[in-house]
Every structure is written in structure tokens, then in C-alpha cells.
Enzyme design. Structure first.
Site, PDB file in Angstrom:
ATOM      1  N   THR A 238       0.863  -1.173   0.000  1.00 50.01           N
ATOM      2  CA  THR A 238       0.000   0.000   0.000  1.00 50.01           C
ATOM      3  C   THR A 238       0.898   1.221   0.000  1.00 50.01           C
ATOM      4  O   THR A 238       2.009   1.161   0.515  1.00 50.01           O
ATOM      5  CB  THR A 238      -0.884   0.042   1.273  1.00 50.01           C
TER       6      THR A 238
ATOM      7  N   GLY B 196      -9.535  -4.580   0.056  1.00 55.90           N
ATOM      8  CA  GLY B 196      -8.956  -4.451   1.386  1.00 55.90           C
ATOM      9  C   GLY B 196      -9.366  -3.173   2.080  1.00 55.90           C
ATOM     10  O   GLY B 196     -10.405  -2.567   1.784  1.00 55.90           O
ATOM     11  N   ASP B 197      -8.533  -2.728   2.997  1.00 57.33           N
ATOM     12  CA  ASP B 197      -8.887  -1.580   3.847  1.00 57.33           C
ATOM     13  C   ASP B 197      -8.617  -0.232   3.200  1.00 57.33           C
ATOM     14  O   ASP B 197      -9.211   0.770   3.603  1.00 57.33           O
ATOM     15  CB  ASP B 197      -8.127  -1.646   5.178  1.00 57.33           C
TER      16      ASP B 197
ATOM     17  N   MET C  77      -2.514  -5.984   6.875  1.00 52.75           N
ATOM     18  CA  MET C  77      -3.430  -7.070   6.540  1.00 52.75           C
ATOM     19  C   MET C  77      -4.835  -6.496   6.483  1.00 52.75           C
ATOM     20  O   MET C  77      -5.492  -6.306   7.507  1.00 52.75           O
ATOM     21  CB  MET C  77      -3.312  -8.178   7.582  1.00 52.75           C
ATOM     22  N   GLY C  78      -5.299  -6.199   5.268  1.00 52.80           N
ATOM     23  CA  GLY C  78      -6.511  -5.427   5.067  1.00 52.80           C
ATOM     24  C   GLY C  78      -7.728  -5.926   5.804  1.00 52.80           C
ATOM     25  O   GLY C  78      -8.495  -5.140   6.369  1.00 52.80           O
TER      26      GLY C  78
END
Length: 313
Positions: free
Chosen positions: A178, A208-209, A231-232
Site C-alpha cells: 500500500t 482491502g482496507d 493485513m486489510g
């Protein structure tokens, strides 16, 4: 009296091995980080907005093949790139995000346009790209995003029948991919932006996040701006970015205490590795990491620049 302004960026966190980090790779990574933070800061110096600064910084990182966003994005199980991004302005908490983007060179620019030129917050897939087309964005072929490094990574993961957030023969083998930026401008406005290519060999339209407001991206004036990497799925479950703001709002915690409580607390307890960058209304910057490293940089309110990779730096 000059009002303070500052910016911080990240290029992903996770296991980054010194033993596999060559001088050339480190130099290229640090150069890209330096360019991103410097150009973002220059916009702030010129009186531009925090949103302008974070979008500029993230766009530069998207254009580098060294980070899992834009040009450097990982490949899905169908050997395609699918990218996510978000931008949030602390002023009135405006936000824009996109997910599952395949043909837009810089997803962070489209996320900003969702925020500024639509009545929505999150657009996905073909609809998001139709929105982009209506705004005159160029259609970018998948070939632009394809790199040998990411293809080798995909083949390795397919052999193992796994998904991964990093590659198999590089110093950042287990780094969560990211990029992001947070900034405070001279008007006192905060902003955050995050962009990602997701996970290698991902299936089923996974998101993901990064584009989830309150999970991977959040900004609130007079409080804090946050961009996360990790870790999303765990970061979504922990509402990482908004939890930092909530702790500052309700518990009156300072930025360092709030960030540490979140990244070393629930996130770590649930097995989530990664990190975050944050900046508060005074320009105080925090890098939170619960793993071995995070590509990161900042220029603080005094103009001091730092570029770092490992957690112990």
C-alpha cells in the site's frame, strides 16, 4: 506568524529483509520516497491544500514500480491488475474512494474526483471507470501495469495455491503493499490518501482496507489524518484509522498514544501485521509499526526531512 504545515508518507509495511536489500534497490526506493514527500511538501509551501499535497505524493508512488500501487500493482489470479484508492479531506470530512480499478493509471486522482465531482463516496469496477471516462480520463491498457517482478510473484503464489501481499525473491518478500500520505496545510486542514494494488493471486473481487473510509484512510480537522498499511481484512475489522481519531476525541489521547494503542493493541492481538502514518492538528507526526519495517518519509513543521525503511531506524 507562519502557520505550521507538514507531510508524511508510506510505501507499505511488513517483513523487509536487510539480507536481501541491495544498495541499488534501497537507493531507488529511497529516491522515490524522497521525491514523493518533497513534491508534496513543496505544494504545502506554496500554500496549496493538504488534499493537493497527499494526492501529489501518492501519485508519485503510484508511478513507481517499487510499490504495490499503480504501476507496481500485483496481479490477480486472472493475471489482471485491480487497484483501490481513497482520499479524505478533514474539512467537513469529505471523502472519495474507488475499488477494482483496472484501466486508470492513477487511481488516487479518480478517488479525489469522486470526492470533489460526485455526490458519492465509493465507486467500484466498471461504474467507477465509466465515471472516469465521463471526466475525460485516458483508458490505460493492462500492459502498462505489467512487470516481470509481479508476474514471477503471481506464478510463485499459484504454485503454492496461496494469496500474498508481497513477492518471493525480494527484500520485501512479506511487505503489505500500500502507499499513502497524510498532511496538514497552512490553513489548518488535514487530509489523507491511500492507494494499493491489493494482494497477489486474489480472487472474487477482493477489496482491502485502503478504500474503506475509517479503516485504511481517515481525516478529521482539529484531530488527525491517518493512512494505514497492513493485513486489510484485520484493519477493516479493527476500523484502524477511525479508531485512532476516536481515541483522540473521546479519551483525549495524544497522537502517539492513540496510534500505539491501536496498532500494538487490537490489530496485533488479532494477528494483524502492518503500520500506519498519522498527523495531528499541530503537525505532530507518528509512524506506527508492529512489524520489521515500513517504507516511510516525512518533512515536519520545522522542515526536517526523514526517509526510513526499518522499524529500528
Amino acid at each position: 506568524m507562519n502557520k505550521p504545515f507538514a507531510i508524511a508518507i508510506h510505501g507499505g509495511a511488513g517483513t523487509i529483509l536487510r539480507s536481501q536489500m541491495t544498495c541499488d534497490i534501497r537507493r531507488e526506493i529511497e529516491s522515490a520516497l524522497d521525491m514523493a514527500v518533497s513534491q508534496g511538501h513543496e505544494l504545502l509551501r506554496q500554500g496549496k491544500s493538504a488534499v493537493d499535497a497527499v494526492v501529489c505524493a501518492v501519485r508519485i508512488l503510484e508511478d513507481s514500480p517499487h510499490f504495490n500501487a499503480g504501476k507496481g500493482s500485483v496481479l490477480t489470479d486472472k493475471e489482471m491488475v485491480e487497484m483501490d484508492a481513497a482520499v479524505m479531506s478533514g474539512k467537513q470530512r469529505q471523502a472519495g474512494a474507488v475499488a477494482g480499478i483496472r484501466h486508470i493509471r492513477n487511481p488516487v486522482l479518480l478517488a479525489r474526483d469522486v470526492m470533489q465531482k460526485s455526490e458519492h463516496v465509493l465507486l467500484i469496477g466498471e461504474g467507477a471507470e465509466e465515471f472516469a471516462s465521463n471526466l475525460g480520463y485516458d483508458y490505460t491498457e493492462q500492459d502498462y501495469f505489467f512487470t516481470d517482478r509481479r508476474y514471477e510473484q503471481l506464478l510463485a503464489m499459484k504454485e503454492q495455491g496461496k494469496v500474498a501481499l508481497s513477492e518471493s525473491h525480494y527484500p520485501d518478500d512479506h511487505k503489505f503493499g500500500t502507499v499513502g500520505a497524510v498532511a496538514l496545510d497552512a490553513e489548518g486542514n488535514l487530509a489523507a490518501a491511500t492507494s494499493t494494488g491489493g494482494v497477489t493471486n486474489k480472487h472474487y473481487g477482493r477489496v482491502g482496507d485502503s478504500p474503506i473510509i475509517g479503516a485504511g484512510t481517515y481525516a478529521e480537522n482539529h484531530r488527525v489524518a491517518v493512512s494505514a498499511t497492513g493485513m486489510g481484512e484485520v484493519f477493516i475489522r479493527c476500523c484502524v484509522a477511525s479508531d485512532v481519531a476516536a481515541r483522540m476525541r473521546y479519551l483525549q489521547e495524544d497522537i502517539h498514544t492513540a496510534c500505539t494503542s491501536v496498532i500494538q493493541g487490537d490489530v496485533k492481538m488479532l494477528g494483524g501485521e502492518g503500520g500506519l502514518i498519522a498527523i495531528d492538528q499541530n503537525g505532530e507526526i507518528h509512524f506506527g509499526i508492529n512489524c520489521s519495517g515500513m517504507y516511510r518519509g516525512c518533512i515536519d513543521i520545522h522542515g526536517k526531512k526523514q526517509i526510513k525503511i526499518y522499524a529500528d531506524e
